[in-house]
Design a protein around this motif. Structure first.
Motif, PDB file in Angstrom:
ATOM      1  N   ARG A  86       0.834  -1.218   0.000  1.00  0.00           N
ATOM      2  CA  ARG A  86       0.000   0.000   0.000  1.00  0.00           C
ATOM      3  C   ARG A  86       0.861   1.258   0.000  1.00  0.00           C
ATOM      4  NH1 ARG A  86      -5.546  -0.997   2.005  1.00  0.00           N
ATOM      5  NH2 ARG A  86      -5.639   0.960   3.118  1.00  0.00           N
ATOM      6  N   LEU A  87       1.969   1.187   0.709  1.00  0.00           N
ATOM      7  CA  LEU A  87       2.864   2.345   0.760  1.00  0.00           C
ATOM      8  C   LEU A  87       3.442   2.622  -0.631  1.00  0.00           C
ATOM      9  CD1 LEU A  87       3.734   4.286   2.919  1.00  0.00           C
ATOM     10  CD2 LEU A  87       5.588   2.771   3.539  1.00  0.00           C
ATOM     11  N   ILE A  88       3.779   1.546  -1.327  1.00  0.00           N
ATOM     12  CA  ILE A  88       4.313   1.693  -2.687  1.00  0.00           C
ATOM     13  C   ILE A  88       3.215   2.215  -3.615  1.00  0.00           C
ATOM     14  CG2 ILE A  88       5.152   0.340  -4.679  1.00  0.00           C
ATOM     15  CD1 ILE A  88       6.759  -1.325  -2.604  1.00  0.00           C
ATOM     16  N   GLN A  89       2.012   1.698  -3.396  1.00  0.00           N
ATOM     17  CA  GLN A  89       0.867   2.147  -4.204  1.00  0.00           C
ATOM     18  C   GLN A  89       0.619   3.650  -3.990  1.00  0.00           C
ATOM     19  OE1 GLN A  89      -2.553  -0.172  -3.146  1.00  0.00           O
ATOM     20  NE2 GLN A  89      -3.898   0.938  -4.564  1.00  0.00           N
ATOM     21  N   SER A  90       0.638   4.087  -2.724  1.00  0.00           N
ATOM     22  CA  SER A  90       0.374   5.511  -2.491  1.00  0.00           C
ATOM     23  C   SER A  90       1.548   6.359  -2.978  1.00  0.00           C
ATOM     24  CB  SER A  90       0.050   5.801  -1.021  1.00  0.00           C
ATOM     25  OG  SER A  90       1.179   5.625  -0.220  1.00  0.00           O
ATOM     26  N   GLY A  91       2.775   5.797  -2.902  1.00  0.00           N
ATOM     27  CA  GLY A  91       3.931   6.517  -3.453  1.00  0.00           C
ATOM     28  C   GLY A  91       3.737   6.770  -4.934  1.00  0.00           C
ATOM     29  N   ASN A  92       3.237   5.762  -5.640  1.00  0.00           N
ATOM     30  CA  ASN A  92       3.032   5.938  -7.085  1.00  0.00           C
ATOM     31  C   ASN A  92       1.898   6.913  -7.390  1.00  0.00           C
ATOM     32  OD1 ASN A  92       5.058   4.496  -8.507  1.00  0.00           O
ATOM     33  ND2 ASN A  92       4.164   2.590  -7.706  1.00  0.00           N
ATOM     34  N   ARG A  95       3.510  10.241  -6.899  1.00  0.00           N
ATOM     35  CA  ARG A  95       4.477  10.450  -7.989  1.00  0.00           C
ATOM     36  C   ARG A  95       3.778  10.872  -9.287  1.00  0.00           C
ATOM     37  NH1 ARG A  95       6.325   7.438 -12.208  1.00  0.00           N
ATOM     38  NH2 ARG A  95       4.718   5.935 -11.700  1.00  0.00           N
ATOM     39  N   SER A  96       2.621  10.271  -9.557  1.00  0.00           N
ATOM     40  CA  SER A  96       1.966  10.670 -10.811  1.00  0.00           C
ATOM     41  C   SER A  96       1.071  11.891 -10.634  1.00  0.00           C
ATOM     42  CB  SER A  96       1.181   9.497 -11.410  1.00  0.00           C
ATOM     43  OG  SER A  96       0.354   8.956 -10.428  1.00  0.00           O
ATOM     44  N   GLU A  97       0.609  12.115  -9.415  1.00  0.00           N
ATOM     45  CA  GLU A  97      -0.339  13.222  -9.198  1.00  0.00           C
ATOM     46  C   GLU A  97       0.376  14.585  -9.111  1.00  0.00           C
ATOM     47  OE1 GLU A  97      -3.465  12.621  -9.423  1.00  0.00           O
ATOM     48  OE2 GLU A  97      -4.248  14.576  -8.824  1.00  0.00           O
ATOM     49  N   GLU A 134       9.728  18.736 -13.828  1.00  0.00           N
ATOM     50  CA  GLU A 134      10.655  17.883 -14.593  1.00  0.00           C
ATOM     51  C   GLU A 134      11.173  16.734 -13.729  1.00  0.00           C
ATOM     52  OE1 GLU A 134      11.624  17.691 -17.686  1.00  0.00           O
ATOM     53  OE2 GLU A 134      10.310  19.300 -18.333  1.00  0.00           O
ATOM     54  N   LYS A 135      11.561  17.094 -12.500  1.00  0.00           N
ATOM     55  CA  LYS A 135      12.125  16.076 -11.609  1.00  0.00           C
ATOM     56  C   LYS A 135      11.086  14.988 -11.314  1.00  0.00           C
ATOM     57  CE  LYS A 135      15.461  17.252  -8.354  1.00  0.00           C
ATOM     58  NZ  LYS A 135      15.837  18.100  -7.239  1.00  0.00           N
ATOM     59  N   LEU A 136       9.872  15.412 -11.015  1.00  0.00           N
ATOM     60  CA  LEU A 136       8.851  14.446 -10.596  1.00  0.00           C
ATOM     61  C   LEU A 136       8.357  13.597 -11.757  1.00  0.00           C
ATOM     62  CD1 LEU A 136       6.981  16.836  -8.164  1.00  0.00           C
ATOM     63  CD2 LEU A 136       8.035  14.660  -7.519  1.00  0.00           C
ATOM     64  N   ARG A 137       8.186  14.224 -12.930  1.00  0.00           N
ATOM     65  CA  ARG A 137       7.639  13.440 -14.043  1.00  0.00           C
ATOM     66  C   ARG A 137       8.661  12.415 -14.532  1.00  0.00           C
ATOM     67  NH1 ARG A 137       8.917  14.118 -19.334  1.00  0.00           N
ATOM     68  NH2 ARG A 137      10.342  15.843 -19.742  1.00  0.00           N
ATOM     69  N   GLN A 138       9.949  12.692 -14.306  1.00  0.00           N
ATOM     70  CA  GLN A 138      10.972  11.757 -14.766  1.00  0.00           C
ATOM     71  C   GLN A 138      11.326  10.710 -13.710  1.00  0.00           C
ATOM     72  OE1 GLN A 138      14.311  13.961 -16.432  1.00  0.00           O
ATOM     73  NE2 GLN A 138      12.873  15.326 -17.450  1.00  0.00           N
ATOM     74  N   PHE A 139      10.697  10.826 -12.553  1.00  0.00           N
ATOM     75  CA  PHE A 139      11.020   9.853 -11.500  1.00  0.00           C
ATOM     76  C   PHE A 139      10.443   8.483 -11.895  1.00  0.00           C
ATOM     77  CE2 PHE A 139      11.621   7.825  -7.528  1.00  0.00           C
ATOM     78  CZ  PHE A 139      12.650   8.539  -6.918  1.00  0.00           C
ATOM     79  N   PRO A 140      11.291   7.438 -11.925  1.00  0.00           N
ATOM     80  CA  PRO A 140      10.791   6.128 -12.378  1.00  0.00           C
ATOM     81  C   PRO A 140       9.728   5.549 -11.440  1.00  0.00           C
ATOM     82  CG  PRO A 140      13.113   6.016 -11.694  1.00  0.00           C
ATOM     83  CD  PRO A 140      12.688   7.443 -11.522  1.00  0.00           C
ATOM     84  N   MET A 145      10.564  -0.724  -1.652  1.00  0.00           N
ATOM     85  CA  MET A 145      10.636   0.247  -0.554  1.00  0.00           C
ATOM     86  C   MET A 145      11.839   1.170  -0.723  1.00  0.00           C
ATOM     87  SD  MET A 145       8.159   0.409   1.397  1.00  0.00           S
ATOM     88  CE  MET A 145       8.758   1.318   2.799  1.00  0.00           C
ATOM     89  N   GLU A 146      12.903   0.651  -1.329  1.00  0.00           N
ATOM     90  CA  GLU A 146      14.091   1.496  -1.562  1.00  0.00           C
ATOM     91  C   GLU A 146      13.721   2.608  -2.557  1.00  0.00           C
ATOM     92  OE1 GLU A 146      14.398  -2.006  -1.622  1.00  0.00           O
ATOM     93  OE2 GLU A 146      15.050  -1.778   0.464  1.00  0.00           O
ATOM     94  N   ASP A 147      12.955   2.243  -3.586  1.00  0.00           N
ATOM     95  CA  ASP A 147      12.506   3.277  -4.553  1.00  0.00           C
ATOM     96  C   ASP A 147      11.682   4.322  -3.818  1.00  0.00           C
ATOM     97  OD1 ASP A 147      13.567   1.655  -6.483  1.00  0.00           O
ATOM     98  OD2 ASP A 147      11.632   0.915  -7.239  1.00  0.00           O
ATOM     99  N   ASN A 148      10.822   3.833  -2.929  1.00  0.00           N
ATOM    100  CA  ASN A 148       9.947   4.758  -2.202  1.00  0.00           C
ATOM    101  C   ASN A 148      10.763   5.694  -1.306  1.00  0.00           C
ATOM    102  OD1 ASN A 148       7.339   5.758  -1.213  1.00  0.00           O
ATOM    103  ND2 ASN A 148       7.957   4.775   0.698  1.00  0.00           N
ATOM    104  N   ASP A 149      11.790   5.146  -0.661  1.00  0.00           N
ATOM    105  CA  ASP A 149      12.657   5.987   0.185  1.00  0.00           C
ATOM    106  C   ASP A 149      13.338   7.058  -0.660  1.00  0.00           C
ATOM    107  OD1 ASP A 149      11.944   4.478   2.335  1.00  0.00           O
ATOM    108  OD2 ASP A 149      13.796   3.312   2.425  1.00  0.00           O
ATOM    109  N   ALA A 150      13.818   6.642  -1.827  1.00  0.00           N
ATOM    110  CA  ALA A 150      14.510   7.606  -2.705  1.00  0.00           C
ATOM    111  C   ALA A 150      13.518   8.690  -3.154  1.00  0.00           C
ATOM    112  CB  ALA A 150      15.091   6.893  -3.916  1.00  0.00           C
ATOM    113  N   PHE A 151      12.299   8.269  -3.434  1.00  0.00           N
ATOM    114  CA  PHE A 151      11.275   9.238  -3.844  1.00  0.00           C
ATOM    115  C   PHE A 151      11.005  10.237  -2.705  1.00  0.00           C
ATOM    116  CE2 PHE A 151       6.682  10.362  -4.146  1.00  0.00           C
ATOM    117  CZ  PHE A 151       6.763  11.133  -5.311  1.00  0.00           C
ATOM    118  N   CYS A 152      10.870   9.702  -1.494  1.00  0.00           N
ATOM    119  CA  CYS A 152      10.593  10.593  -0.345  1.00  0.00           C
ATOM    120  C   CYS A 152      11.747  11.576  -0.138  1.00  0.00           C
ATOM    121  CB  CYS A 152      10.355   9.782   0.925  1.00  0.00           C
ATOM    122  SG  CYS A 152       8.778   8.925   0.895  1.00  0.00           S
TER     123      CYS A 152
END
Ligand code: COI
Length: 446
Positions: A86-92, A95-97, A134-140, A145-152
């Protein structure tokens, strides 16, 4: 409707405090180097490069997408039974919003009259928005959870970088107010600030949930504190009013050098509700600050006021001979109502008709501005010539932007609430705050 008073819940790891919130709005400290380099970058970017045309086509793709709004209740439910998935889901979702929400506002800035876009402060905000977009739209996509940490971590950086946005926008738009009608300024500013608030809520919620997730005492904290991310499910009306009353009384005592009016609580004081505490605290802070100013300036003998005397060392006495400010709480079936009632002399007609306006020059003529106590005006400095002078002028100390009330309205209306002010010129003012009790209204971004 109401439950017994609870103690103030412990703070979750990453909520913004009311103090931070106020400072970020009023005195956001700009790193001078960042500020000038941002302005220089903007200067370079402006012009009509082919790259700019290409970037705009990308922007258009995002502007054509609708915003997916949420409710306070969804924020709570989603964070309640948190799993990694769920945390990954809300991260995405975040990220897209975020880029969609930013794109809509970048588009709005582009549609301002050309002269407004050339204002260095507005250009600075524009540039910050572009670079965040630019930064957010290009974020993979976030897969682990590591991706989520990097996003945060990336989002935390952006939150910090954007602390300058409100003062810069407010000052920039004031410098341009001769070029746009008041109504257009207000439409633009309300949209900009609601959207900003919404982006920060999404970002801060994801960061707080993630930090909670990594915290070994997470479950215990949720159970005892009632926090789910940045939302407290047990905001207590009495605790909040008392906390803000203490802050504003201290502020008034420092400003005027006299014992400020008491704040008396009335009604259903033990009401508890789910909300982001900093939001309601900010609203009440602005209202109580105005009320105290009004009461002191109307009722305290001029000889007893010693302006700008710091009285930090004097303990804040409760008893005051000034008329008290009454805060009444009502817990209705769908909303919580809070009324702040003062005998501060009321608001004159010519000010009252502009209290919700972001445009100080439309609010009052120059000579009226300097004598107006209610709206807390101070002249916004013009942009000076050199970069060094610009840096100096960027955030003057103790700057009063004069936007406390419109900003409180933004905060109140964001979750579908309302803020109204009724006044009796010569006597006093009543402010009515209505906030959702059920948390089932969509974010208001209009
Ligand atoms: C803002 O504070 O203006 C933002 O847009 C923050 C967001 C990029 C995380």
């Amino acid at each position: 409707n109401s439950s017994p008073s609870t103690t103030t819940p412990p703070r979750p790891l990453s909520t913004v405090s009311i103090k931070n919130l106020i400072e970020s709005i009023q005195f956001a400290s700009v790193q001078p180097n960042n500020a000038s380099s941002t302005i220089n970058k903007t200067e370079q970017r402006r012009g009509h490069s082919p790259q700019h045309f290409y970037q705009n086509r990308i922007l258009d793709r995002y502007v054509s997408q609708p915003v997916h709004t949420i409710t306070l209740r969804q924020l709570v439910f989603f964070g309640r039974n948190l799993t990694e998935e769920r945390l990954i889901q809300s991260g995405n979702y975040v990220r897209s919003e975020l880029p969609i929400r930013l794109a809509h506002r970048i588009h709005d800035i582009q549609n301002l009259p050309f002269i407004v876009g050339t204002n260095p402060r507005i250009a600075m905000v524009y540039d910050l928005y572009w670079s965040a977009f630019e930064k957010l739209r290009q974020f993979p996509p976030i897969k682990t959870m590591e991706d989520n940490d990097a996003f945060c971590t990336a989002v935390k950086g952006l939150l910090k970088e954007h602390l300058v946005v409100i003062p810069q926008l407010a000052m920039g738009i004031n410098e341009c107010s001769g070029h746009i009608p008041e109504e257009q300024i207000n439409r633009f500013m309300y949209k900009m600030l609601r959207s900003r608030l919404s982006r920060r809520v999404l970002a801060e919620q994801q960061i707080a949930l993630t930090e909670n997730w990594h915290d070994p005492g997470y479950c215990e904290e949720i159970m005892s504190g009632g926090y789910i991310g940045v939302v407290s499910t047990r905001c207590n009306a009495r605790d909040i009013v008392e906390k803000v009353a203490k802050m504003t009384r201290k502020l008034s005592q420092n400003k005027y050098g006299i014992v400020p009016p008491e704040v008396l609580l009335d009604g259903e004081q033990d009401t508890t509700f789910a909300y982001i505490p900093e939001h309601i605290e900010y609203i009440l802070y602005e209202l109580l600050k105005n009320s105290m100013c009004g009461v002191i300036e109307k009722h305290a003998p001029a000889s007893s006021i010693s302006r700008s005397t710091r009285t930090d060392n004097i303990s804040l006495s409760n008893s005051s001979s000034l008329p008290p400010i009454i805060v009444t709480i009502c817990s209705g079936p769908t909303d919580i109502h809070i009324r702040v009632s003062d005998q501060g002399g009321g608001i004159p007609d010519e000010i009252y008709s502009h209290i919700w306006s972001f445009s100080s020059s439309h609010k009052l003529s120059d000579d009226k501005k300097s004598e107006n106590k209610f709206l807390n005006f101070e002249k916004v400095p013009k942009m000076a010539g050199t970069v060094e002078e610009q840096e100096d002028a960027m955030i003057p100390p103790l700057l009063h932007l004069g936007i406390g009330l419109p900003l409180s309205k933004v905060y109140t209306e964001y979750w579908g609430g309302a803020l109204k002010i009724l006044t009796m010129d010569g006597y006093g003012t009543d402010a009515y705050v209505k906030i959702t009790r059920l948390g089932n209204r969509e974010e208001n971004l209009l």
